[in-house]
Design an enzyme around this catalytic site. Structure first.
Site, PDB file in Angstrom:
ATOM      1  N   ASP A 326       0.860  -1.183   0.000  1.00 26.77           N
ATOM      2  CA  ASP A 326       0.000   0.000   0.000  1.00 26.77           C
ATOM      3  C   ASP A 326       0.888   1.221   0.000  1.00 26.77           C
ATOM      4  O   ASP A 326       2.051   1.136   0.378  1.00 26.77           O
ATOM      5  CB  ASP A 326      -0.819   0.054   1.298  1.00 26.77           C
ATOM      6  CG  ASP A 326      -1.933  -0.966   1.305  1.00 26.77           C
ATOM      7  OD1 ASP A 326      -2.331  -1.392   0.216  1.00 26.77           O
ATOM      8  OD2 ASP A 326      -2.380  -1.321   2.406  1.00 26.77           O
ATOM      9  N   ASP A 607      -4.798  -3.696   5.117  1.00 21.61           N
ATOM     10  CA  ASP A 607      -5.272  -3.282   6.433  1.00 21.61           C
ATOM     11  C   ASP A 607      -6.786  -3.442   6.608  1.00 21.61           C
ATOM     12  O   ASP A 607      -7.249  -3.712   7.686  1.00 21.61           O
ATOM     13  CB  ASP A 607      -4.836  -1.845   6.754  1.00 21.61           C
ATOM     14  CG  ASP A 607      -5.157  -0.871   5.619  1.00 21.61           C
ATOM     15  OD1 ASP A 607      -5.911  -1.259   4.705  1.00 21.61           O
ATOM     16  OD2 ASP A 607      -4.652   0.263   5.643  1.00 21.61           O
ATOM     17  N   ASP A 611      -9.342  -6.371   2.423  1.00 16.17           N
ATOM     18  CA  ASP A 611      -8.010  -6.825   2.030  1.00 16.17           C
ATOM     19  C   ASP A 611      -7.763  -8.288   2.397  1.00 16.17           C
ATOM     20  O   ASP A 611      -6.821  -8.906   1.919  1.00 16.17           O
ATOM     21  CB  ASP A 611      -6.925  -5.977   2.708  1.00 16.17           C
ATOM     22  CG  ASP A 611      -6.829  -4.593   2.091  1.00 16.17           C
ATOM     23  OD1 ASP A 611      -7.197  -4.458   0.899  1.00 16.17           O
ATOM     24  OD2 ASP A 611      -6.382  -3.662   2.784  1.00 16.17           O
TER      25      ASP A 611
HETATM   26  P1  ATP Z   1      -3.469   3.000   0.133  1.00 15.01           P
HETATM   27  O1  ATP Z   1      -4.339   1.985  -0.542  1.00 15.01           O
HETATM   28  O2  ATP Z   1      -2.097   3.056  -0.377  1.00 15.01           O
HETATM   29  O3  ATP Z   1      -3.555   2.986   1.624  1.00 15.01           O
HETATM   30  P2  ATP Z   1      -5.220   5.225   0.070  1.00 15.01           P
HETATM   31  O4  ATP Z   1      -5.214   5.409   1.528  1.00 15.01           O
HETATM   32  O5  ATP Z   1      -5.172   6.452  -0.772  1.00 15.01           O
HETATM   33  O6  ATP Z   1      -4.029   4.384  -0.418  1.00 15.01           O
HETATM   34  P3  ATP Z   1      -7.919   4.492   0.213  1.00 15.01           P
HETATM   35  O7  ATP Z   1      -7.881   4.664   1.692  1.00 15.01           O
HETATM   36  O8  ATP Z   1      -8.676   3.398  -0.385  1.00 15.01           O
HETATM   37  O9  ATP Z   1      -6.473   4.373  -0.335  1.00 15.01           O
HETATM   38  O10 ATP Z   1      -8.427   5.877  -0.386  1.00 15.01           O
HETATM   39  C1  ATP Z   1      -8.753   6.013  -1.744  1.00 15.01           C
HETATM   40  C2  ATP Z   1      -9.221   7.432  -2.033  1.00 15.01           C
HETATM   41  O11 ATP Z   1     -10.398   7.684  -1.305  1.00 15.01           O
HETATM   42  C3  ATP Z   1      -8.230   8.506  -1.603  1.00 15.01           C
HETATM   43  O12 ATP Z   1      -7.361   8.835  -2.628  1.00 15.01           O
HETATM   44  C4  ATP Z   1      -9.133   9.671  -1.265  1.00 15.01           C
HETATM   45  O13 ATP Z   1      -9.400  10.419  -2.424  1.00 15.01           O
HETATM   46  C5  ATP Z   1     -10.399   9.005  -0.800  1.00 15.01           C
HETATM   47  N1  ATP Z   1     -10.455   8.964   0.659  1.00 15.01           N
HETATM   48  C6  ATP Z   1      -9.568   8.456   1.511  1.00 15.01           C
HETATM   49  N2  ATP Z   1      -9.960   8.582   2.785  1.00 15.01           N
HETATM   50  C7  ATP Z   1     -11.153   9.180   2.756  1.00 15.01           C
HETATM   51  C8  ATP Z   1     -12.100   9.566   3.742  1.00 15.01           C
HETATM   52  N3  ATP Z   1     -11.902   9.361   5.051  1.00 15.01           N
HETATM   53  N4  ATP Z   1     -13.231  10.170   3.340  1.00 15.01           N
HETATM   54  C9  ATP Z   1     -13.465  10.358   2.035  1.00 15.01           C
HETATM   55  N5  ATP Z   1     -12.636  10.027   1.071  1.00 15.01           N
HETATM   56  C10 ATP Z   1     -11.489   9.437   1.398  1.00 15.01           C
END
Ligand code: ATP
Length: 873
Positions: A326, A607, A611
């Protein structure tokens, strides 16, 4: 009495004497005494005595006991005492090893033990699940296991998967309403949550009504799904090999016995010789050494922040060829700071110009704010806390906003939808506030907020917003979009449609310092690092470039593009890609499978609840220790306690080292065994008397060899372990010529032992000693040459193909200690008249000592020369 599910919330509070502020600490103490801990009764473990007795079930041990009895009968009392002593030492070692393995397993269980989120005295706390008592107020969130049986008192889209109890794998929607009938099956108790079922969606609160063995799952007898005692592939193979060695030993014994009898030897003498050979052929100490080396290795990994949940992972780690990680928090610091805000009028110089964006991002936000010494402190997801910090910086306090705009319903964030929405009631208005990934939120916007006017969104607007998004993403910013609308009533299905676009928020999440080095190490170690992220492609590319994961933009692909590919296409192209952006958790499974089909050994991080399948599919599933859900941890082979990419890389290094150390111990022990077989076999074939007695061999195998073998298992990582390509998982311990080398080295040890024996016998004959006298002299020299040459040979085994001189011969302090201790033990045997008598050995003169020393040191030179020749080739 009514069942809890038929009671109202107030009745539950009354009966369990609690409230929506939870229990007080005093009450908790009392209840722990009254109800005990929230845990299942463990199966009774075997006592040390039982374990000790179990050691005598081993076939070899029985042979030895038989030998001891026969020796006793024929008057060789000293022999029989020594054999029994060795048997007891061996059994004791076995028990120690078992206890050690049990202990580390227990420690691992403790570390892997999940925490529960409770409210006590009105304060949110994380406590170990075992400390939960009836009456406790528990908070449930997606990804957590339910820690006890609960009567739900508050739910928000709460879904729970109860297959462990009901067998039904479709999650059940829960609510907090009292049921009006009694005798309802577990699956229909919609206002209850049961221990060990898992929250897959939404959130809720519940009062604990039963703990430990009183819970529904506790009633289903001994359900103990925990860290399992698994054997590694190597252990399994060794056990198999051990059986074959045992059979081979018996066959050789049989042959020797017949040869001996044909050569006119006495039955009893031949019997004892055959026993010696059986003992020589079987590496008694081996399983113990392997277990201990594994256990120590696992401890070392814990120190480097990796908790191994499934033992086989230790070996698989050393073979890893691809690490899929990730981005957020693993490759980056997960310390977000808002850098820029964009509205349809452009990037805001003063963020108070974008008040609506701040409002939305703070209302649609689950951060908890607490006062600490007059300052505010945020608890929550860094993406969200960054938004709170931003608001505070311009004097806006989420807590006040929440009072004004009361949250009445919500649709939680999930990484498939990439959106989050709340319904907030302000006066008689209901506002829908949504934030999420710009591309997705934008596709749901029909209007745009322009200054304080709302108008329909035009193609030009969309173009401008996309450009602004792209610009921020290219600069490695993580971008969120904010939208809203006003509605008459709460309607979940249509909530995220026809929104009004308010703005974009760009936040920085700097890469972890150590990640860059770790990526570099991966590359030199022949491991491909792959970034998999839910974030935007440009953001992912910018960060991947900075970390050295990607060189060219063509190596990046999005989840949408991935979806268009067939499994075959992905299989053929997977090697091209090192960055996957905007992916959903189910894409991860496809990526892992494509790599695996290409014959790669894949490590994958994860996480969230979603997943879990990818973690299970990967050869090594690595769950996040801090941000990871219980579900992800349960599915994983290993847990990274610091959520850090670099930790996986150091675990790989540790995995490689552990395997190579086990290999060193095994090679060492086996070459020593071969040395003994050669000595006895050659002597019998040539019709000589016994150069070594059974007790000599037992002594060497179980006393003087064990310590160096263990010490070899503690060897530090070889210089350049991470500069070599990964090991082929199909490659056995004896492949690539290793078996042949072990054989040659064993033969060499056998030959020097025989030389010493022959020298002693001839020395005695030349000086007119009696048969008994010169045999004892020859045997003494053989015994000491065997044991000392093996001590010297231990140093050879520090490196399989490299000269021991490259890194300092005495660099392994454990080995120095072990060799010294074994050497002193041997000196004591020689120096003490009592022990000399038992071992049937005699004092040596200066010349004889010189010969023993020369023979003993010879393996070092021989192996060094062999290594040198090999290197030249
Ligand atoms: P990784 O998979 O590497 O952890 P990530 O944290 O960006 O990456 P996700 O948590 O799935 O992956 O988030 C995907 C997208 O969703 C982000 O790029 C963001 O635009 C949006 N996002 C993340 N957190 C929130 C939230 N709490 N509320 C609304 N949108 C969110």
């Amino acid at each position: 009495m009514k069942a809890f599910y038929a009671k109202t919330k107030e009745e539950v509070f009354n009966e369990l004497n609690t409230s929506d502020r939870g229990l007080t600490n005093d009450e908790v103490k009392k209840r722990i005494e009254e109800y005990g801990f929230n845990e299942f009764k463990e199966k009774k473990t075997r006592t040390t005595f039982q374990k000790f007795m179990d050691q005598f079930k081993d076939f070899l041990v029985l042979i030895l006991i038989g030998a001891a009895i026969i020796s006793g009968f024929v008057g060789e009392v000293a022999d029989s005492i020594i054999i029994l002593l060795v048997v007891i030492i061996n059994a004791t070692l076995g028990v120690i090893q078992e206890n050690k393995a049990e202990e580390s397993l227990k420690a691992l269980k403790k570390m892997a033990a999940p925490l529960a989120h409770v409210i006590r005295n009105g304060i949110s706390l994380e406590i170990p699940v075992r400390e939960i008592v009836p009456g406790d107020l528990v908070v449930l969130e997606a990804g957590r296991y339910v820690p006890a049986d609960l009567r739900l008192i508050e739910t928000s889209n709460l879904k729970i998967e109860e297959s462990s109890l009901t067998g039904e794998s479709v999650p059940v929607e829960k609510n907090d309403r009292a049921l009006d009938s009694e005798n309802i099956g577990i699956g229909d108790r919609k206002n209850m949550a049961f221990m060990s079922s898992m929250v897959t969606y939404g959130r809720g609160k519940g009062i604990v009504v039963a703990t430990g063995m009183k819970t529904e799952i506790g009633k289903i007898a001994d359900m103990l799904a925990n860290v399992e005692e698994e054997q590694t592939p190597l252990q399994i193979k060794l056990e198999e090999a051990g059986k074959w060695m045992g059979i081979a030993a018996l066959v050789i014994c049989g042959i020797m016995f017949i040869v001996g009898i044909l050569k006119g030897k006495e039955l009893l003498e031949m019997f004892m010789t055959s026993i010696s050979l059986a003992v020589a052929a079987i590496p008694e100490g081996l399983p113990a050494v392997v277990t201990i080396v594994l256990a120590v290795g696992v401890q070392k990994m814990i120190k480097r922040n990796a908790i191994i949940r499934k033992l086989p992972a230790v070996e698989t780690l050393g073979c890893a060829t691809v690490i899929c990680s990730d981005k957020t928090g693993t490759l980056t610091q997960n310390k977000m700071t808002v850098k820029r805000i964009y509205t349809i009028n452009g990037f805001a110089d003063d963020i108070t110009d974008a008040k609506k964006v701040i409002y939305i991002s703070n209302l649609c936000n689950d951060t908890k704010i607490v006062d600490e010494d007059g300052k505010y402190k945020t608890i929550g997801d860094p993406t969200e806390t960054a938004l709170i910090d931003m608001a505070f910086s311009v004097g806006i306090d989420k807590r006040k906003l929440d009072e004004e705009y009361v949250r009445i319903e919500e649709i939680p964030f999930d990484s498939d939808r990439k959106l989050m929405t709340t319904f907030n009631k302000n006066g008689d208005k209901i506002e829908v506030n949504t934030k999420g990934a710009p591309d997705i939120l934008l596709s749901r916007c029909k209007y745009v907020l322009d200054g304080d006017k709302i108008r329909e969104i035009t193609n030009e607007d969309l173009e401008n917003i996309k450009n602004a998004n792209e610009e921020m993403a290219k600069n490695a910013l993580r971008v969120l979009a904010a939208g809203y609308k006003v509605v008459d009533k709460v309607e979940i299905e249509s909530a995220e449609n026809d929104l009004i676009f308010a703005g974009l928020i760009g936040m920085i999440d700097p890469p972890r310092e150590e990640a860059k080095d770790a990526v570099h190490v991966c590359k030199t170690a022949g491991i491909k690092p792959v970034m998999i992220t839910g974030d935007h492609k440009s953001t992912a590319i910018a960060i991947a470039k900075e970390l050295g994961i990607l060189n060219d933009e063509s190596e990046a692909i999005t989840g949408a593009e991935l979806e268009k590919m067939s499994d075959d296409e992905l299989f053929n192209n997977v090697k091209k890609y090192s960055v996957y952006a905007r992916v959903s958790p189910e894409h991860k499974v496809r990526i892992v499978e494509a790599w695996k089909k290409n014959g790669q050994i894949v490590a994958m991080t994860g996480d969230g609840v979603n997943d879990a399948p990818a973690l299970k599919t990967a050869n090594i599933g690595a769950a996040m220790g801090i941000t990871g859900t219980d579900v992800a941890k349960e599915a994983a082979d290993m847990v990274l306690t610091d959520d850090n990419f670099a930790t996986i890389v150091s675990a790989v290094e540790e995995g490689r080292t552990i395997y190579s150390n086990i290999k060193k111990s095994i090679s060492y022990l086996l070459s020593c065994n071969i040395g003994e077989i050669v000595t006895l076999f050659v002597a019998t074939l040539l019709g000589w008397a016994e150069p070594l007695l059974p007790i000599h061999i037992l002594w060497v195998n179980l006393v003087t060899d064990s310590l160096p073998a263990l010490a070899l298992g503690m060897e530090a990582a070889e210089p350049g372990v991470m500069k070599q390509p990964p090991r082929d998982p199909d490659e056995g311990i004896f492949s690539k010529g290793a078996g042949f080398r072990i054989l040659l080295q064993g033969i060499f040890i056998g030959v020097v032992t025989l030389i010493a024996y022959v020298y002693g016998v001839n020395y005695g004959k030349a000086r007119g000693m009696s048969f008994d006298e010169y045999e004892i002299l020859g045997r003494t020299m053989a015994f000491f040459t065997l044991s000392l040459s093996q001590l010297v040979h231990a140093f050879n085994n520090r490196y399989e193909t490299k000269s021991v001189l490259v890194n300092g011969i005495f660099k392994n302090k454990y080995l120095n200690l072990a060799a010294t201790a074994s050497f002193i033990i041997q000196l004591i045997v020689l120096a003490s008249p009592f022990l000399r008598n038992i071992f049937k050995v005699t004092l040596l003169n200066g010349e004889q000592i010189m010969v023993v020393a020369a023979c003993s040191i010879a393996p070092l030179f021989a192996v060094e020369i062999a290594k040198f020749i090999r290197k030249q080739k």
